[in-house]
Design an enzyme around this catalytic site. Structure first.
Site, PDB file in Angstrom:
ATOM      1  N   GLU A  48       0.811  -1.211   0.000  1.00 40.56           N
ATOM      2  CA  GLU A  48       0.000   0.000   0.000  1.00 40.56           C
ATOM      3  C   GLU A  48       0.847   1.265   0.000  1.00 40.56           C
ATOM      4  O   GLU A  48       0.382   2.352   0.372  1.00 40.56           O
ATOM      5  CB  GLU A  48      -0.953  -0.032   1.191  1.00 40.56           C
ATOM      6  CG  GLU A  48      -1.976  -1.154   1.031  1.00 40.56           C
ATOM      7  CD  GLU A  48      -2.931  -1.300   2.195  1.00 40.56           C
ATOM      8  OE1 GLU A  48      -4.093  -1.625   1.934  1.00 40.56           O
ATOM      9  OE2 GLU A  48      -2.507  -1.095   3.339  1.00 40.56           O
ATOM     10  N   TYR A 101     -11.525  18.372  19.555  1.00 38.08           N
ATOM     11  CA  TYR A 101     -10.285  17.680  19.199  1.00 38.08           C
ATOM     12  C   TYR A 101     -10.371  17.017  17.832  1.00 38.08           C
ATOM     13  O   TYR A 101      -9.363  16.852  17.143  1.00 38.08           O
ATOM     14  CB  TYR A 101      -9.910  16.685  20.300  1.00 38.08           C
ATOM     15  CG  TYR A 101      -9.499  17.421  21.548  1.00 38.08           C
ATOM     16  CD1 TYR A 101      -8.225  17.939  21.679  1.00 38.08           C
ATOM     17  CD2 TYR A 101     -10.420  17.667  22.555  1.00 38.08           C
ATOM     18  CE1 TYR A 101      -7.852  18.661  22.799  1.00 38.08           C
ATOM     19  CE2 TYR A 101     -10.067  18.391  23.686  1.00 38.08           C
ATOM     20  CZ  TYR A 101      -8.781  18.885  23.800  1.00 38.08           C
ATOM     21  OH  TYR A 101      -8.432  19.627  24.901  1.00 38.08           O
TER      22      TYR A 101
END
Length: 209
Positions: free
Chosen positions: A78, A121
């Site tokens: 990948e 966040y």
């Protein structure tokens, strides 16, 4: 602007330590997931079919700036996904790809956006939103254009029916953001079907500065 690369032996040790941390806490299982880090001479990457929980600092894949494998074991298949994220985000120093449970579950749904902006966040570590790219066979170079375009929108991308890929200004930043993405996906599942209070555009802009 490309960030300065760090000392390679130290980077190798941190890849091993943070990979083990992700594995031990269930963010990665078996040989799923991979990590890459920018070096002074190119990139370090976890090898193909390796477990993030059992990495060896002396047995990481070495690639040159053009992503040619130059030393160590063969890199993950990948690698093209990592290449796309570095091209999209030249300031990135590291990229983390995971098959963590909740993000991967969301990646199989047709919902868009997959994760609403529920917490500050999420915005601070992942940006305004996290796009999803269509499914491609793992390792297929066909993902490059779509993933690069998505990566230009923000540091995190969901891969349809696959998992996530996240870039960061350091290895720690990339790992922290990948963990934040998984927890945000878990929140989205827990709150599915309930009346939620996502952050509004004014609140989002305030967080982004």
């Amino acid at each position: 602007m490309t960030p300065p690369a760090e000392n390679e032996p130290a980077l190798r040790e941190r890849i091993v330590a943070l990979g083990a941390s992700l594995f031990d806490r269930g963010f990665s299982v078996g040989s799923a997931g991979n990590i890459s880090v920018r070096t002074q001479d190119g990139f370090l990457m976890t090898p193909t079919n390796s477990s993030l929980g059992r990495l060896d600092p002396e047995a990481l894949s070495v690639l040159d700036p053009q992503w040619v494998h130059t030393a160590g074991p063969k890199p993950s298949k990948e690698v093209v996904m990592h290449q796309a994220m570095y091209q999209a985000r030249p300031q990135a120093a590291a990229v983390v790809h995971l098959h963590s449970t909740y993000v991967t579950a969301l990646s199989c749904l047709e919902t868009e956006p997959a994760i609403p902006p529920l917490t500050p966040y999420f915005i601070m570590r992942l940006g305004r939103d996290v796009p999803t790219v269509p499914y491609y066979k793992p390792g297929s170079p066909a993902v490059l254009a779509d993933l690069q375009a998505a990566g230009e929108r923000g540091p995190a991308v969901i891969l349809a029916n696959h998992g996530s890929i996240v870039a960061g200004g350091s290895l720690e930043d990339a790992v922290n953001a990948a963990e934040e993405l998984e927890v945000s996906a878990q929140l989205a599942f827990l709150l599915e079907g309930r009346a939620t209070r996502p952050l509004n555009q004014e609140q989002i802009q305030d967080l982004l500065g």
